[in-house]
Design a protein around this motif. Structure first.
Motif, PDB file in Angstrom:
ATOM      1  N   THR A   1      12.173  69.471 -16.265  1.00  0.00           N
ATOM      2  CA  THR A   1      12.731  70.946 -15.995  1.00  0.00           C
ATOM      3  C   THR A   1      14.155  71.003 -15.096  1.00  0.00           C
ATOM      4  O   THR A   1      14.114  72.162 -14.613  1.00  0.00           O
ATOM      5  CB  THR A   1      11.575  71.699 -15.081  1.00  0.00           C
ATOM      6  N   ALA A   2      14.837  70.090 -14.949  1.00  0.00           N
ATOM      7  CA  ALA A   2      15.961  69.923 -14.012  1.00  0.00           C
ATOM      8  C   ALA A   2      17.199  70.699 -14.840  1.00  0.00           C
ATOM      9  O   ALA A   2      17.770  71.389 -14.019  1.00  0.00           O
ATOM     10  CB  ALA A   2      16.568  68.432 -13.877  1.00  0.00           C
ATOM     11  N   SER A   3      17.135  70.746 -16.136  1.00  0.00           N
ATOM     12  CA  SER A   3      18.269  71.549 -16.821  1.00  0.00           C
ATOM     13  C   SER A   3      17.568  72.922 -16.883  1.00  0.00           C
ATOM     14  O   SER A   3      17.033  73.349 -17.997  1.00  0.00           O
ATOM     15  CB  SER A   3      18.704  70.698 -18.401  1.00  0.00           C
ATOM     16  N   ARG A   4      18.153  73.627 -16.192  1.00  0.00           N
ATOM     17  CA  ARG A   4      17.453  75.109 -16.394  1.00  0.00           C
ATOM     18  C   ARG A   4      18.693  76.133 -16.076  1.00  0.00           C
ATOM     19  O   ARG A   4      18.862  77.084 -15.011  1.00  0.00           O
ATOM     20  CB  ARG A   4      16.570  75.237 -14.796  1.00  0.00           C
ATOM     21  N   PRO A   5      19.294  76.410 -17.114  1.00  0.00           N
ATOM     22  CA  PRO A   5      20.499  77.369 -17.258  1.00  0.00           C
ATOM     23  C   PRO A   5      19.970  78.867 -17.043  1.00  0.00           C
ATOM     24  O   PRO A   5      18.853  79.154 -17.323  1.00  0.00           O
ATOM     25  CB  PRO A   5      20.878  77.239 -18.815  1.00  0.00           C
ATOM     26  N   PHE A   6      20.662  79.313 -16.103  1.00  0.00           N
ATOM     27  CA  PHE A   6      20.545  80.686 -15.689  1.00  0.00           C
ATOM     28  C   PHE A   6      19.492  81.055 -14.626  1.00  0.00           C
ATOM     29  O   PHE A   6      19.234  81.827 -14.208  1.00  0.00           O
ATOM     30  CB  PHE A   6      20.049  81.688 -16.917  1.00  0.00           C
TER      31      PHE A   6
ATOM     32  N   LYS B   1      17.762  80.698 -11.020  1.00  0.00           N
ATOM     33  CA  LYS B   1      18.301  80.937  -9.709  1.00  0.00           C
ATOM     34  C   LYS B   1      18.295  79.731  -9.013  1.00  0.00           C
ATOM     35  O   LYS B   1      19.119  79.530  -8.051  1.00  0.00           O
ATOM     36  CB  LYS B   1      17.231  81.936  -8.829  1.00  0.00           C
ATOM     37  N   ASP B   2      17.295  78.754  -9.289  1.00  0.00           N
ATOM     38  CA  ASP B   2      17.293  77.515  -8.432  1.00  0.00           C
ATOM     39  C   ASP B   2      17.809  76.348  -9.328  1.00  0.00           C
ATOM     40  O   ASP B   2      17.663  75.023  -9.054  1.00  0.00           O
ATOM     41  CB  ASP B   2      15.753  77.162  -8.177  1.00  0.00           C
ATOM     42  N   ARG B   3      18.828  76.564 -10.244  1.00  0.00           N
ATOM     43  CA  ARG B   3      19.493  75.431 -10.829  1.00  0.00           C
ATOM     44  C   ARG B   3      20.446  74.894  -9.865  1.00  0.00           C
ATOM     45  O   ARG B   3      20.967  75.400  -8.973  1.00  0.00           O
ATOM     46  CB  ARG B   3      20.129  75.964 -12.215  1.00  0.00           C
TER      47      ARG B   3
ATOM     48  N   THR C   1      25.496  75.398 -18.981  1.00  0.00           N
ATOM     49  CA  THR C   1      25.367  74.062 -18.333  1.00  0.00           C
ATOM     50  C   THR C   1      24.291  73.888 -17.280  1.00  0.00           C
ATOM     51  O   THR C   1      23.837  72.814 -16.863  1.00  0.00           O
ATOM     52  CB  THR C   1      26.594  73.553 -17.944  1.00  0.00           C
ATOM     53  N   SER C   2      23.839  74.966 -16.792  1.00  0.00           N
ATOM     54  CA  SER C   2      22.791  75.017 -15.531  1.00  0.00           C
ATOM     55  C   SER C   2      23.661  74.698 -14.140  1.00  0.00           C
ATOM     56  O   SER C   2      23.053  74.103 -13.320  1.00  0.00           O
ATOM     57  CB  SER C   2      22.064  73.965 -15.634  1.00  0.00           C
ATOM     58  N   THR C   3      25.057  75.155 -14.285  1.00  0.00           N
ATOM     59  CA  THR C   3      25.603  74.955 -12.915  1.00  0.00           C
ATOM     60  C   THR C   3      25.683  76.129 -12.263  1.00  0.00           C
ATOM     61  O   THR C   3      25.545  77.399 -13.000  1.00  0.00           O
ATOM     62  CB  THR C   3      27.122  74.411 -13.235  1.00  0.00           C
ATOM     63  N   PRO C   4      25.536  76.306 -10.943  1.00  0.00           N
ATOM     64  CA  PRO C   4      25.617  77.644 -10.151  1.00  0.00           C
ATOM     65  C   PRO C   4      26.774  78.618 -10.665  1.00  0.00           C
ATOM     66  O   PRO C   4      26.504  79.739 -10.787  1.00  0.00           O
ATOM     67  CB  PRO C   4      26.019  77.428  -8.745  1.00  0.00           C
ATOM     68  N   LEU C   5      27.954  78.376 -10.666  1.00  0.00           N
ATOM     69  CA  LEU C   5      29.208  79.149 -11.030  1.00  0.00           C
ATOM     70  C   LEU C   5      29.405  79.277 -12.614  1.00  0.00           C
ATOM     71  O   LEU C   5      29.441  80.685 -13.115  1.00  0.00           O
ATOM     72  CB  LEU C   5      30.297  78.590 -10.476  1.00  0.00           C
ATOM     73  N   GLY C   6      29.204  78.392 -13.303  1.00  0.00           N
ATOM     74  CA  GLY C   6      29.569  78.334 -14.685  1.00  0.00           C
ATOM     75  C   GLY C   6      28.407  79.515 -15.580  1.00  0.00           C
ATOM     76  O   GLY C   6      29.138  80.336 -16.303  1.00  0.00           O
ATOM     77  N   ASP C   7      27.355  79.501 -15.168  1.00  0.00           N
ATOM     78  CA  ASP C   7      26.447  80.409 -15.990  1.00  0.00           C
ATOM     79  C   ASP C   7      26.639  81.777 -15.345  1.00  0.00           C
ATOM     80  O   ASP C   7      26.287  82.543 -16.532  1.00  0.00           O
ATOM     81  CB  ASP C   7      24.828  79.897 -15.556  1.00  0.00           C
ATOM     82  N   VAL C   8      27.025  82.056 -14.649  1.00  0.00           N
ATOM     83  CA  VAL C   8      27.324  83.503 -13.989  1.00  0.00           C
ATOM     84  C   VAL C   8      28.526  84.007 -14.754  1.00  0.00           C
ATOM     85  O   VAL C   8      28.627  85.169 -15.327  1.00  0.00           O
ATOM     86  CB  VAL C   8      27.477  83.604 -12.444  1.00  0.00           C
ATOM     87  N   ALA C   9      29.705  83.101 -14.673  1.00  0.00           N
ATOM     88  CA  ALA C   9      30.976  83.470 -15.375  1.00  0.00           C
ATOM     89  C   ALA C   9      30.550  83.870 -16.854  1.00  0.00           C
ATOM     90  O   ALA C   9      31.256  84.601 -17.159  1.00  0.00           O
ATOM     91  CB  ALA C   9      32.003  82.386 -14.893  1.00  0.00           C
ATOM     92  N   GLU C  10      29.986  82.880 -17.623  1.00  0.00           N
ATOM     93  CA  GLU C  10      29.879  83.067 -18.886  1.00  0.00           C
ATOM     94  C   GLU C  10      28.970  84.255 -19.235  1.00  0.00           C
ATOM     95  O   GLU C  10      29.332  84.749 -20.212  1.00  0.00           O
ATOM     96  CB  GLU C  10      29.259  81.767 -19.281  1.00  0.00           C
TER      97      GLU C  10
ATOM     98  N   PHE D   1      12.265  79.767 -14.378  1.00  0.00           N
ATOM     99  CA  PHE D   1      11.405  80.191 -13.541  1.00  0.00           C
ATOM    100  C   PHE D   1      11.522  81.514 -12.695  1.00  0.00           C
ATOM    101  O   PHE D   1      10.731  82.315 -12.474  1.00  0.00           O
ATOM    102  CB  PHE D   1      10.832  79.055 -12.669  1.00  0.00           C
ATOM    103  N   THR D   2      12.760  81.541 -12.394  1.00  0.00           N
ATOM    104  CA  THR D   2      13.231  82.519 -11.357  1.00  0.00           C
ATOM    105  C   THR D   2      14.492  83.273 -11.804  1.00  0.00           C
ATOM    106  O   THR D   2      15.640  82.501 -12.072  1.00  0.00           O
ATOM    107  CB  THR D   2      13.471  81.804  -9.957  1.00  0.00           C
ATOM    108  N   ASP D   3      14.527  84.643 -12.008  1.00  0.00           N
ATOM    109  CA  ASP D   3      15.689  85.400 -12.235  1.00  0.00           C
ATOM    110  C   ASP D   3      16.890  85.244 -11.266  1.00  0.00           C
ATOM    111  O   ASP D   3      16.405  85.166  -9.842  1.00  0.00           O
ATOM    112  CB  ASP D   3      15.496  86.805 -12.502  1.00  0.00           C
ATOM    113  N   ASP D   4      17.944  85.057 -11.636  1.00  0.00           N
ATOM    114  CA  ASP D   4      19.246  85.092 -10.634  1.00  0.00           C
ATOM    115  C   ASP D   4      19.707  86.465 -10.749  1.00  0.00           C
ATOM    116  O   ASP D   4      20.248  87.069 -11.609  1.00  0.00           O
ATOM    117  CB  ASP D   4      20.208  84.068 -11.351  1.00  0.00           C
ATOM    118  N   GLU D   5      19.861  87.196  -9.324  1.00  0.00           N
ATOM    119  CA  GLU D   5      20.350  88.414  -9.212  1.00  0.00           C
ATOM    120  C   GLU D   5      21.498  88.533  -9.752  1.00  0.00           C
ATOM    121  O   GLU D   5      22.201  89.633  -9.909  1.00  0.00           O
ATOM    122  CB  GLU D   5      19.913  88.913  -8.020  1.00  0.00           C
ATOM    123  N   ARG D   6      22.383  87.690  -9.784  1.00  0.00           N
ATOM    124  CA  ARG D   6      23.958  87.667 -10.182  1.00  0.00           C
ATOM    125  C   ARG D   6      24.205  87.731 -11.773  1.00  0.00           C
ATOM    126  O   ARG D   6      25.119  88.051 -12.031  1.00  0.00           O
ATOM    127  CB  ARG D   6      24.600  86.333  -9.575  1.00  0.00           C
TER     128      ARG D   6
END
Length: 415
Positions: free
Chosen positions: A219-224, A226-228, A307-316, A371-376
């Motif tokens: 479960t480590a690759s978790r795009p989008f 919140k806990d990626r 990719t499941s990175t904190p910045l990349g998923d938000v920007a895309e 598992f958890t939505d990212d509010e961003r």
């Protein structure tokens, strides 16, 4: 000058979730994770101890022993996938003009395993420079298309594209343009990567780019989510046969889709971080749509870089919302990296194959491990979480972005 049309007549894949294109597609639809503890080297002292390795790959099933020793694992993957694609397309059986067939191949790093082994071996020696005579040919990025052309006698354009994780998507775009301009009838386009090595994992760990979820690799690759906490390194290869439309029709080839558009852009922002507003991502998709002559409301599906990175998923995600407006909520978007991990230079082509599957079979693979939505991230976007979705897909896009701010996007349509 009227540009020629470019279609897909074959493909092949070696991936962490399947060692041929059919197996890869079936496991995408099932939502299988390719992540597991690393077996290729001792990870005792490493922060990350897992990756998406290719399983059950024995080079002696593809090459004789002497031949296999002349190739890095990266090249072995590439040739294996190209053989499947060439057989699938029947371009050899149909006696296509080999002077008009080229090979364009992408890899972000090339023969890293070979480089690591040779340099560490020399460093541990007495200092006498004794290297394997195949050290350089095994290591260089452009050797894979060279091997493929030699095997089949393809005399057309032959070179490598290197743009980090966008490399094989750039290979597809280059292949498309060469065929459109009449420079070739057929291009074998693809990419390969084999960076699950001590230096590969150690280097990405030093950048704090990889997930360290060692207690739960699957479960480590978790795009989008919140806990990626970073991407999961993958390896493998993919190949797509691009062919001029009239040429394919004339020989009675099976045509799977049209490669209608290709876009490129640069973030011009940072070595490794995406532009915070997703500027490069927005531009590359816009450029791709313009190249294809397709309107934003016609898009049915986007396979995101995700990719499941904190910045990349938000920007895309923000870039998709900006580009498509309210239509963004009508389409299926996903990240197949949730299953395959990130294949670096090979990511573009294996994700293009996933998009081809969606166009052909009217089904969109899931994004697993949410598992958890990212509010961003806009929760109204449909990320296809959990399960594959049946959907008619006439127009589909695939995004691939690389370190250095390199962005590439390809668009496929039903024919």
């Amino acid at each position: 000058m009227e540009l020629k049309r470019v279609v897909v007549t074959g493909f092949g894949a070696i991936t962490p979730i399947g060692n041929n294109a059919q197996e890869y597609w079936e496991n995408l639809i099932k939502g299988e994770s390719g992540a597991a503890p690393i077996t290729l080297f001792d990870t005792t002292n490493f922060k990350t101890k897992f990756a998406c390795e290719v399983k059950n790959f024995d080079p002696l099933n593809y090459f004789d022993k002497k031949e296999s020793k002349k190739m890095d694992r990266n090249t072995q993957f590439g040739i294996a996938s190209a053989r499947e694609a060439v057989a699938h397309s029947r371009i050899i059986e149909d006696n296509c003009n080999k002077d008009r067939i080229g090979v364009i191949w992408g890899s972000g790093i090339g023969g890293l395993e070979t480089f690591e082994k040779e340099v560490l071996g020399w460093a541990a020696s007495t200092g006498i420079p004794r290297f394997n005579p195949f050290f350089i040919p095994k290591m260089i990025v452009d050797i894979t298309p060279g091997h493929i052309s030699i095997e089949y006698g393809f005399h057309g354009p032959n070179y490598a594209t290197v743009s980090a994780c966008a490399s094989s998507a750039n290979a597809l775009i280059d292949g498309k343009m060469l065929i459109q301009l009449g420079k070739a009838d057929i291009i074998v386009c693809g990419g390969s990567e084999a960076a699950v090595t001590a230096s590969g994992v150690g280097g990405f760990n030093a950048m704090m780019a990889l997930s360290t979820r060692n207690d739960d690799p699957k479960t480590a690759s978790r795009p989008f989510d919140k806990d990626r906490d970073g991407f999961v390194l993958g390896e493998g290869a993919g190949s797509i046969i691009l062919e001029e439309y009239e040429h394919a029709k004339k020989r009675g080839a099976t045509i799977y889709a049209e490669l209608k558009g290709g876009g490129m852009s640069a973030d011009a922002y940072h070595m490794t971080a995406p532009h915070p507003e997703g500027l490069g991502a927005y531009l590359v998709m816009k450029n791709c749509l313009e190249d294809a002559g397709v309107s934003t409301h016609e898009v049915d599906h986007i396979n995101m870089h995700g990719t499941s990175t904190p910045l990349g998923d938000v920007a895309e995600s923000n870039a998709i919302s900006k580009l498509l407006g309210d239509h963004a909520y009508n389409i299926q978007i996903n990240s197949t990296k949730s299953m395959t991990g990130h294949l670096l230079g090979a990511a573009g082509v294996i994700e293009a194959i996933a998009v081809l599957g969606s166009v052909t079979h009217s089904i969109v693979p899931p994004t697993i491990n949410h598992f958890t939505d990212d509010e961003r991230i806009d929760s109204r976007l449909n990320f296809t979480f959990g399960k594959a979705v049946q959907k008619n897909v006439d127009i589909a896009m695939s995004n691939t972005f690389g370190f250095g701010g390199h962005n590439a996007c390809v668009l496929f349509s039903k024919i």
